[in-house]
Design a protein around this motif. Structure first.
Motif, PDB file in Angstrom:
ATOM      1  N   ILE A   7      34.634 -41.624  94.759  1.00 27.52           N
ATOM      2  CA  ILE A   7      34.720 -41.530  96.410  1.00 27.52           C
ATOM      3  C   ILE A   7      34.952 -42.761  97.142  1.00 27.52           C
ATOM      4  O   ILE A   7      34.337 -44.057  96.934  1.00 27.52           O
ATOM      5  N   ALA A   8      35.646 -42.847  98.001  1.00 28.14           N
ATOM      6  CA  ALA A   8      36.063 -43.755  98.870  1.00 28.14           C
ATOM      7  C   ALA A   8      35.119 -43.872 100.326  1.00 28.14           C
ATOM      8  O   ALA A   8      35.613 -42.746 101.252  1.00 28.14           O
ATOM      9  N   LEU A   9      34.473 -44.733 100.551  1.00 28.69           N
ATOM     10  CA  LEU A   9      33.532 -44.625 101.788  1.00 28.69           C
ATOM     11  C   LEU A   9      34.271 -45.147 103.014  1.00 28.69           C
ATOM     12  O   LEU A   9      35.171 -45.920 102.767  1.00 28.69           O
ATOM     13  N   PRO A  10      33.707 -44.801 104.149  1.00 32.16           N
ATOM     14  CA  PRO A  10      34.762 -45.100 105.356  1.00 32.16           C
ATOM     15  C   PRO A  10      34.566 -46.676 105.461  1.00 32.16           C
ATOM     16  O   PRO A  10      35.375 -47.126 106.397  1.00 32.16           O
ATOM     17  N   ASN A  11      33.543 -47.503 104.695  1.00 33.92           N
ATOM     18  CA  ASN A  11      33.569 -48.978 105.019  1.00 33.92           C
ATOM     19  C   ASN A  11      34.475 -49.603 104.034  1.00 33.92           C
ATOM     20  O   ASN A  11      34.633 -50.940 103.797  1.00 33.92           O
ATOM     21  N   GLY A  12      35.472 -48.827 103.327  1.00 30.56           N
ATOM     22  CA  GLY A  12      36.198 -49.209 102.308  1.00 30.56           C
ATOM     23  C   GLY A  12      35.762 -49.609 100.949  1.00 30.56           C
ATOM     24  O   GLY A  12      36.552 -49.781  99.987  1.00 30.56           O
ATOM     25  N   ALA A  13      34.669 -49.228 100.727  1.00 30.88           N
ATOM     26  CA  ALA A  13      33.994 -49.412  99.089  1.00 30.88           C
ATOM     27  C   ALA A  13      34.373 -48.055  98.519  1.00 30.88           C
ATOM     28  O   ALA A  13      34.456 -47.068  99.105  1.00 30.88           O
ATOM     29  N   LYS A  14      34.330 -48.324  97.374  1.00 28.28           N
ATOM     30  CA  LYS A  14      34.558 -47.075  96.405  1.00 28.28           C
ATOM     31  C   LYS A  14      33.395 -47.131  95.450  1.00 28.28           C
ATOM     32  O   LYS A  14      33.040 -48.210  94.903  1.00 28.28           O
ATOM     33  N   TYR A  15      33.112 -46.004  94.687  1.00 23.67           N
ATOM     34  CA  TYR A  15      31.983 -45.899  93.738  1.00 23.67           C
ATOM     35  C   TYR A  15      32.291 -44.616  93.104  1.00 23.67           C
ATOM     36  O   TYR A  15      32.972 -43.534  93.604  1.00 23.67           O
ATOM     37  N   GLU A  16      31.553 -44.530  91.818  1.00 20.90           N
ATOM     38  CA  GLU A  16      31.434 -43.255  91.210  1.00 20.90           C
ATOM     39  C   GLU A  16      30.561 -42.460  91.374  1.00 20.90           C
ATOM     40  O   GLU A  16      29.310 -43.018  91.037  1.00 20.90           O
ATOM     41  N   GLN A  17      30.697 -41.231  91.934  1.00 21.04           N
ATOM     42  CA  GLN A  17      29.318 -40.330  92.160  1.00 21.04           C
ATOM     43  C   GLN A  17      29.094 -39.241  91.323  1.00 21.04           C
ATOM     44  O   GLN A  17      30.091 -38.547  90.712  1.00 21.04           O
ATOM     45  N   PRO A  18      27.809 -39.344  90.884  1.00 21.63           N
ATOM     46  CA  PRO A  18      27.586 -38.237  89.765  1.00 21.63           C
ATOM     47  C   PRO A  18      27.552 -36.858  90.158  1.00 21.63           C
ATOM     48  O   PRO A  18      27.372 -36.824  91.507  1.00 21.63           O
ATOM     49  N   THR A  19      27.960 -35.882  89.722  1.00 21.03           N
ATOM     50  CA  THR A  19      28.037 -34.678  90.307  1.00 21.03           C
ATOM     51  C   THR A  19      27.195 -33.731  89.429  1.00 21.03           C
ATOM     52  O   THR A  19      27.254 -32.483  90.082  1.00 21.03           O
ATOM     53  N   LEU A 195      23.911 -36.749  97.702  1.00 17.58           N
ATOM     54  CA  LEU A 195      24.761 -37.910  96.926  1.00 17.58           C
ATOM     55  C   LEU A 195      23.885 -39.162  96.469  1.00 17.58           C
ATOM     56  O   LEU A 195      23.832 -39.557  95.377  1.00 17.58           O
ATOM     57  N   SER A 196      23.066 -39.662  97.204  1.00 18.32           N
ATOM     58  CA  SER A 196      22.259 -40.840  97.184  1.00 18.32           C
ATOM     59  C   SER A 196      21.146 -40.409  96.025  1.00 18.32           C
ATOM     60  O   SER A 196      20.974 -41.515  95.288  1.00 18.32           O
ATOM     61  N   ALA A 197      20.660 -39.377  96.078  1.00 21.14           N
ATOM     62  CA  ALA A 197      19.509 -38.914  95.043  1.00 21.14           C
ATOM     63  C   ALA A 197      20.298 -38.870  93.702  1.00 21.14           C
ATOM     64  O   ALA A 197      19.717 -39.407  92.662  1.00 21.14           O
ATOM     65  N   LEU A 198      21.046 -38.385  93.764  1.00 20.16           N
ATOM     66  CA  LEU A 198      21.887 -38.245  92.350  1.00 20.16           C
ATOM     67  C   LEU A 198      22.225 -39.483  91.756  1.00 20.16           C
ATOM     68  O   LEU A 198      22.265 -39.881  90.774  1.00 20.16           O
TER      69      LEU A 198
END
Length: 495
Positions: A7-19, A195-198
């Motif tokens: 996921i690419a966040l609006p502030n430019g950061a990218k991270y791997e989101q568990p689904t 998302l943040s909980a996962l």
């Protein structure tokens, strides 16, 4: 194993989101209904997730039960505290990412999530890390030949259901005290903000907690949430959300007489006496309703102002509201108001505003959508309202305030208490005696004197009447996650 999504966040950061569902320290694919999390700012889908089915709920509860019966509840308390310290450190290390996830998923401002929600979550875990080895009972001598002692023991498997307005902060409020007491948990985040909980599951693994101590399952309330609340092997349900859902949770908990903690809705008042520090009263009453875009259960959304300063107060309150009317990009530090959580909530708030107009309340500011994209609503000020109006009686959960006047202390205390809710209240006066006497008369679990919205991890949080049952935070949360066992010892007395 369930996949992750970049996921690419609006502030430019990218991270791997568990689904997937986090069960037994693994992310596994859910088998329940699919649902989407949507950006309140862009109205576009962020991610589609497959929720937890009743089978998945069974697996999560079984993992929590195995962990409880195994190492966790028997672990020395100081070692449980050490795990909580590790989690606190990991939260602090990842605070900017977690705040950005919540801002993206919830629509709240990034600055608010960072300095409010994440700072609070970090401190909550630290507080209960330190409290873990300080949970104690008492010894009572009942006669020269007999004594009794009381021990505080964990409840067991705790189901925890958190709301969408403070996704990660509420996770901390729930998980930290439960683990400190030796319980294991199955936590369900709101389907709007999972998302943040996962992602927190990653931190649980990194902290080295035994498998099954923390399980996180996402899904819809009527399916996943209901299955969790009704589960026969769950010992406690802790819920934060609407009063209507809280009542349903309580009914479900009756199936096996689960212990319950319910933190529900509110329609909290602010009282401004003529002898108040005027500017402070205006500042704090504005903050009390407009913080977090009005999506706060303790929002002081009813303001009662003493008649002699009413006109002056209203004029100044509107000025402050106008000065802070910065609605828009929630990653911009200048933004004061983020978006409402969803289209459903957006429409609900606008519906209340229309009802207020039709019922004869005077609209002084706002009252409409802000912009053409996203679930943004203008801060809205109604005055000259009456107690029978819907906007005065019901919780709106948006940036909408009603202001009316009063003449006497008895009159305003009656108006404040004339509600089915009793979560919070605020009052403003420079008269010390009046402040404390009125605070005692207000039917609310929390009263603020010359401020509004204050919360601290060491102070109990909860309400009277339909605002809930039990308390969170402080030592009161330790009481909520333990049960007292009395042990009677015969030292030699014979019948």
């Amino acid at each position: 194993m369930a996949k992750t999504v970049t996921i690419a966040l609006p502030n430019g950061a990218k991270y791997e989101q568990p689904t997937g569902q986090f069960i037994g320290n693994q992310f596994v694919q859910g088998s329940g209904d699919c649902f989407s999390t949507v950006s309140p700012v862009t109205e576009e889908e962020i991610l589609k997730l497959q929720g937890a089915s009743t089978t998945d709920v069974d697996k999560a509860v079984a993992a929590a039960r195995e962990a409880f019966n195994g190492p966790w509840s028997q672990l020395p308390a100081i070692e449980r505290g050490a795990y909580l310290y590790k989690l606190a450190e990991l939260i602090d290390r990842n605070r900017e990412l977690l705040a950005a996830i919540d801002a993206y998923d919830n629509g709240k401002t990034f600055s608010g999530a960072l300095t409010g929600d994440l700072d609070e979550a970090y401190n909550v875990f630290r507080y209960y890390a330190g409290a873990a080895d300080k949970i104690s009972g008492q010894t009572i001598e009942t006669s020269p030949a007999k004594l009794a002692y009381v021990v505080q023991e964990p409840l067991g498997v705790c189901a925890q259901i958190v709301p969408w307005n403070y996704p990660f902060m509420m996770l901390a409020w729930k998980i930290a005290p439960a683990l400190a007491c030796g319980n294991t948990v199955v936590l369900k985040p709101a389907e709007q903000t999972p998302l943040s909980a996962l992602y927190f599951g990653n931190l649980v693994i990194e902290a080295g907690l035994p498998a099954g101590v923390v399980n996180i399952i996402s899904g819809l309330g009527p399916t996943t949430g209901s299955a969790l609340a009704n589960h026969a092997d769950v010992d406690k349900v802790a819920f934060t959300g609407s009063t209507a859902t809280g009542k349903s949770i309580m009914k479900a908990a009756a199936s096996n007489l689960k212990n319950v903690t319910l933190e529900c809705g509110g329609k909290s008042p602010s009282v401004v006496f003529a002898d108040a520090d005027f500017e402070q009263a205006v500042k704090w009453t504005h903050f009390g309703i407009m913080e977090n875009s009005g999506e706060v259960c303790t929002s002081t959304s009813r303001i009662y102002v003493e008649e002699s300063i009413y006109d002056k107060f209203v004029e100044r309150f509107v000025e402050v509201t106008q000065d802070n009317d910065k609605v828009g990009d929630n990653f911009n530090e200048a933004t004061y108001y983020g978006a409402q959580i969803s289209k459903t909530q957006f429409d609900k708030v606008l519906g209340y505003i229309e009802d207020g107009k039709k019922s004869g309340a005077k609209l002084l500011y706002g009252g409409a959508r802000s912009g053409s994209q996203g679930y943004f609503i203008q801060p809205t000020v109604f005055v000259d309202t009456t107690e029978d109006m819907k906007i005065v009686r019901e919780e709106i959960f948006g940036p909408v305030v009603v202001i009316s006047k009063f003449k006497t202390e008895d009159e305003v205390v009656y108006k404040c208490n004339d509600t089915s809710y009793g979560l919070a209240a605020a009052l403003f006066t420079e008269n010390v005696s009046k402040a404390h006497l009125v605070a005692r008369r207000l039917q609310a679990g929390m009263v603020w004197i010359n401020s509004s919205g204050d919360s601290h991890f060491g102070i109990p949080f909860g309400g009277y009447k339909s605002s809930g049952i039990g308390r969170e935070l402080g030592k009161y949360a330790l009481d909520a996650y333990t049960q007292a066992k009395a042990v009677h010892v015969n030292l030699g007395s014979k019948l």
